[in-house]
Design a protein around this motif. Sequence first.
Motif, short mmCIF file in Angstrom:
data_model
loop_
_atom_site.label_atom_id
_atom_site.label_comp_id
_atom_site.label_asym_id
_atom_site.label_seq_id
_atom_site.Cartn_x
_atom_site.Cartn_y
_atom_site.Cartn_z
N ALA A 48 41.54 -21.45 -7.65
CA ALA A 48 41.64 -22.82 -7.14
C ALA A 48 41.43 -23.81 -8.28
O ALA A 48 40.79 -23.48 -9.28
N PRO A 49 41.94 -25.04 -8.11
CA PRO A 49 41.59 -26.08 -9.07
C PRO A 49 40.07 -26.28 -9.05
O PRO A 49 39.42 -26.04 -8.03
N GLY A 50 39.51 -26.72 -10.17
CA GLY A 50 38.06 -26.87 -10.31
C GLY A 50 37.37 -27.63 -9.20
O GLY A 50 36.25 -27.28 -8.82
N GLU A 100 45.41 -40.76 -5.95
CA GLU A 100 45.28 -40.29 -7.34
C GLU A 100 44.54 -38.95 -7.41
O GLU A 100 44.96 -38.04 -8.12
N ASP A 101 43.47 -38.81 -6.63
CA ASP A 101 42.72 -37.55 -6.61
C ASP A 101 43.60 -36.41 -6.08
O ASP A 101 43.58 -35.30 -6.61
N TYR A 102 44.36 -36.69 -5.03
CA TYR A 102 45.28 -35.70 -4.46
C TYR A 102 46.35 -35.30 -5.47
O TYR A 102 46.62 -34.11 -5.66
N ASP A 103 46.95 -36.30 -6.12
CA ASP A 103 48.03 -36.04 -7.07
C ASP A 103 47.57 -35.15 -8.24
O ASP A 103 48.37 -34.39 -8.78
N LYS A 104 46.29 -35.22 -8.59
CA LYS A 104 45.77 -34.42 -9.71
C LYS A 104 45.82 -32.92 -9.41
O LYS A 104 45.93 -32.12 -10.33
N VAL A 105 45.73 -32.54 -8.14
CA VAL A 105 45.62 -31.12 -7.81
C VAL A 105 46.71 -30.57 -6.90
O VAL A 105 46.83 -29.36 -6.75
#
Length: 169
Positions: A48-50, A100-105
């Motif tokens: 998973a992403p961090g 923005e938080d969603y787009d990062k992962v």
Amino acid sequence: DDKSSTEPLVVVLLGDLKHGRTVHSLAKLLARSRGENDTRGIVLRYCAPGTLEMPANVQEYVATYSGIVQENFTSLTDAMEGAHVLYVTRVQKERFATQEDYDKVKDAYVVDAAIMKSAPANMVVMHPLPRVNEISTEVDLDPRAAYFRQMKNGMYVRMALLALVLGKA
């Protein structure tokens, strides 16, 4: 896969492991599923992403059962090595405070034809559905893609449970 094998069952849980109820219950169920005389262990690989790792409380619960190994990965290719099952979950947009938080992962892991080329020949791919883009539609035709069969079987199980609860079974 040989069901009589003494080699451990290797299950990769991929995606949003922090919020995914299906992966929480699957990890717990797999931990509890080993019988007293079961010599085949289970390896749970969390990928998973961090910011979306498997919660500590789930890992602690799983750790209370014997014969279960838990491993954390960031590389999907590494996690799939020798795997029997790849269980994919989507990153859920509604779980994030900002776009923005969603787009990062959101696209941290995408299972596509290229990834499947490096996957074991006997590994099945599962997903609770619906999917967004974490599994490319090109994977749908791969015989290892089990998510549509999984969905169909889940429907029959829910029908049987409803019939049982309603006294119609």
